[in-house]
Design an enzyme around this catalytic site. Structure first.
Site, PDB file in Angstrom:
ATOM      1  N   ASN A  10       4.939 -28.109-107.895  1.00 35.64           N
ATOM      2  CA  ASN A  10       2.803 -28.458-107.420  1.00 35.64           C
ATOM      3  C   ASN A  10       3.007 -28.190-108.393  1.00 35.64           C
ATOM      4  OD1 ASN A  10       0.549 -28.052-107.275  1.00 35.64           O
ATOM      5  ND2 ASN A  10       0.830 -26.253-105.704  1.00 35.64           N
ATOM      6  N   LYS A  17       3.791 -25.008-110.959  1.00 35.66           N
ATOM      7  CA  LYS A  17       3.984 -23.711-110.238  1.00 35.66           C
ATOM      8  C   LYS A  17       6.237 -24.704-109.387  1.00 35.66           C
ATOM      9  CE  LYS A  17      -0.448 -22.136-109.075  1.00 35.66           C
ATOM     10  NZ  LYS A  17      -0.659 -21.763-108.386  1.00 35.66           N
ATOM     11  N   ARG A  91       3.622 -30.995-103.760  1.00 39.73           N
ATOM     12  CA  ARG A  91       2.492 -30.268-103.238  1.00 39.73           C
ATOM     13  C   ARG A  91       1.816 -31.580-104.382  1.00 39.73           C
ATOM     14  NH1 ARG A  91      -2.472 -28.006-105.929  1.00 39.73           N
ATOM     15  NH2 ARG A  91      -4.415 -28.241-104.415  1.00 39.73           N
ATOM     16  N   HIS A 180      -7.309 -28.530 -99.854  1.00 40.86           N
ATOM     17  CA  HIS A 180      -6.240 -27.135 -99.536  1.00 40.86           C
ATOM     18  C   HIS A 180      -6.134 -26.866 -98.404  1.00 40.86           C
ATOM     19  CE1 HIS A 180      -9.430 -25.732-102.955  1.00 40.86           C
ATOM     20  NE2 HIS A 180      -8.324 -25.514-103.250  1.00 40.86           N
ATOM     21  N   HIS A 208     -10.878 -20.472 -98.860  1.00 40.39           N
ATOM     22  CA  HIS A 208      -9.660 -20.760-100.130  1.00 40.39           C
ATOM     23  C   HIS A 208      -9.990 -20.547-101.666  1.00 40.39           C
ATOM     24  CE1 HIS A 208      -5.943 -21.855-102.057  1.00 40.39           C
ATOM     25  NE2 HIS A 208      -6.724 -22.249-102.826  1.00 40.39           N
ATOM     26  N   LEU A 209      -9.958 -19.165-102.131  1.00 37.01           N
ATOM     27  CA  LEU A 209     -11.388 -19.183-103.256  1.00 37.01           C
ATOM     28  C   LEU A 209     -10.326 -19.106-104.760  1.00 37.01           C
ATOM     29  CD1 LEU A 209     -13.464 -16.541-101.358  1.00 37.01           C
ATOM     30  CD2 LEU A 209     -13.623 -18.990-101.639  1.00 37.01           C
ATOM     31  N   ASN A 211      -9.362 -20.967-108.353  1.00 42.43           N
ATOM     32  CA  ASN A 211     -10.493 -21.942-109.473  1.00 42.43           C
ATOM     33  C   ASN A 211     -10.891 -23.129-109.089  1.00 42.43           C
ATOM     34  OD1 ASN A 211     -11.087 -22.348-112.723  1.00 42.43           O
ATOM     35  ND2 ASN A 211      -9.606 -24.034-112.436  1.00 42.43           N
ATOM     36  N   ARG A 241     -15.899 -26.168-111.717  1.00 36.23           N
ATOM     37  CA  ARG A 241     -16.188 -27.218-110.671  1.00 36.23           C
ATOM     38  C   ARG A 241     -17.698 -26.769-110.333  1.00 36.23           C
ATOM     39  NH1 ARG A 241     -10.996 -28.991-107.632  1.00 36.23           N
ATOM     40  NH2 ARG A 241     -10.217 -27.669-108.981  1.00 36.23           N
ATOM     41  N   ASP A 283     -12.117 -18.220-115.362  1.00 31.07           N
ATOM     42  CA  ASP A 283     -11.556 -16.816-114.578  1.00 31.07           C
ATOM     43  C   ASP A 283     -12.442 -15.677-114.128  1.00 31.07           C
ATOM     44  OD1 ASP A 283      -9.785 -14.429-114.117  1.00 31.07           O
ATOM     45  OD2 ASP A 283      -7.971 -15.899-115.023  1.00 31.07           O
ATOM     46  N   GLY A 333      -9.690 -15.548-103.197  1.00 33.30           N
ATOM     47  CA  GLY A 333     -10.428 -14.058-101.796  1.00 33.30           C
ATOM     48  C   GLY A 333      -9.176 -12.874-101.672  1.00 33.30           C
ATOM     49  N   GLU A 385       1.435 -21.551 -99.250  1.00 35.51           N
ATOM     50  CA  GLU A 385       1.491 -22.920 -99.432  1.00 35.51           C
ATOM     51  C   GLU A 385       2.747 -23.743 -99.261  1.00 35.51           C
ATOM     52  OE1 GLU A 385      -2.333 -25.128-101.401  1.00 35.51           O
ATOM     53  OE2 GLU A 385      -1.547 -23.054-102.234  1.00 35.51           O
TER      54      GLU A 385
END
Length: 399
Positions: A10, A17, A91, A180, A208-209, A211, A241, A283, A333, A385
């Protein structure tokens, strides 16, 4: 051990990742993160069978150097591991309308991913870098691209079209795509299992929460609406964002305040959201610490974040009609009981009643319902994911 192991990559613009996943059961053989690419303190950390490791990478390392280290110093030192790989799964954030499902990577696929780069400029170019580096490291292994946008291809035109001249969609592909998708797909199916319902009869709102953040309305297992738009900039307030804004703000800043278009877009992408409102951090953990110290800008950032999220969730009652469960996932989340509580308090019109003990206990990777028995159901489901990417990759290359 099953031989259906997939190396999952990813790639972000400055990080990577990675994981080695058993596609059959989701077990992580290896997981890790390389970060601070192109900086003096480039570094990597990983975990193998519960044992942690870490290293500094050579200064200014990027994707190629990181993947080379992963292969030579981690994977190849686990005897017989690489021989069990069936694929490398990547991904890819944006597939436009070209890619409506996962695909085996070919030169034509790489070209298509590049053509979608303007829709996800921070992500698609990084994915191409990861694909090239993985090809050099494992030239004999098939590679698979799994697209964030693919799950949202089931949206009806009433959801994905903007109220712009129709030819902009037909000729230029300007529409809502959503992101996502692998996360929303995974948690909706896990929610159906928890509810003991077939996914084809399950209606879920997935939040989906992290960054980055998005909400998805999933009806009978299929996406019918989502908050991100043509790019990942739209929708919720996120780490840096802005989410939804009046587009005339851009024109105002350029023509009246002397900003350049690129300067405005950089601000909307990298200097807005929680960071912009709070002036502290992108953050959420830093925001919450500042809230506890009474910082009013941090409190405002947190409250705007929760309010915008609750409004989106409430709006998705329209396409669903019936909500079987509201699911929280992603870093915030899954771990912020405070955000979940605030959002559900804003949704009391739907009858949500938080069980305070369950809500506080459901963190750090724990799944569970966080509402009282006589309440509509809200639950926390940790996303995975990487397992979705591994499953799709293994299925494609072994079909």
């Amino acid at each position: 051990m099953s031989n259906k192991l997939v190396l999952v990559l990813n790639c972000g613009s400055s990080s990577l990742k990675f994981a080695v996943i058993n596609a059959n059961n989701g077990d992580e053989v290896i997981s890790g993160l390389a970060e601070c690419f192109n900086l003096p303190d480039a570094r990597m950390k990983w975990k193998i069978a519960g044992e942690k490791g870490a290293t500094h990478l050579p200064a200014n390392s990027a994707h190629k150097e990181a993947i080379s280290y992963i292969v030579e110093e981690i994977i190849k030192k686990e005897e017989g591991l690489a021989e069990q790989f069936v694929a490398v799964g990547h991904r890819v954030v944006h597939g436009g309308e070209q890619f409506t499902k996962s695909v085996v990577i070919t030169p034509e696929v790489c070209k298509g991913i590049n053509e979608c780069a303007s829709l996800a400029p921070l992500h698609n170019p990084a994915a191409i870098m990861g694909i090239r580096a993985a090809r050099d490291a494992f030239p004999e292994l098939p590679q698979v691209a799994v697209f964030d946008t693919a799950f949202h291809q089931s949206m009806p035109a009433t959801s994905f079209l903007y109220a712009l001249p129709y030819h902009l969609y037909k000729e230029k592909g300007i529409r809502r795509y959503g992101m996502h998708g692998t996360s929303h797909l995974f948690v909706s199916r896990e929610a159906a299992k928890a509810l003991d319902k077939p996914i084809s009869e399950t209606n879920v709102i997935s939040a989906h929460l992290g960054n980055g953040g998005s909400v998805c309305a999933i009806k009978n297992g299929q996406c019918v609406d989502t908050s991100m738009g043509m790019t990942p900039l739209a929708g919720l307030v996120m780490g840096t964002r802005c989410g939804d804004i009046d587009p005339s703000i851009i024109e105002h800043l350029v023509t009246r305040e002397g900003y350049s278009v690129s300067g405005v877009m950089d601000m909307l992408q990298k200097q807005s959201g929680l960071l912009g409102i709070s002036g502290i951090s992108s953050d959420f953990r830093d925001i919450q610490n500042a809230c506890e110290e009474g910082n009013q800008q941090a409190i405002l950032a947190r409250d705007i974040f929760c309010y915008r999220l609750a409004k989106y969730i409430a709006g998705y009652a329209v396409p669903l009609g019936r909500i079987d469960a509201l699911v929280f996932t992603g870093g915030i989340g899954e771990n912020s009981d405070l955000v979940r509580n605030k959002v559900l308090e804003l949704l009391t019109v739907f009858g949500y009643q938080v069980d305070a003990e369950k809500n506080k206990a459901t963190i750090l990777g724990k799944q569970g319902t966080i509402t009282k028995e006589n309440s509509p159901i809200a639950m926390v489901i940790p996303t995975n994911e990487e397992w979705v990417i591994a499953q799709d990759s293994a299925a494609l290359v072994t079909a």
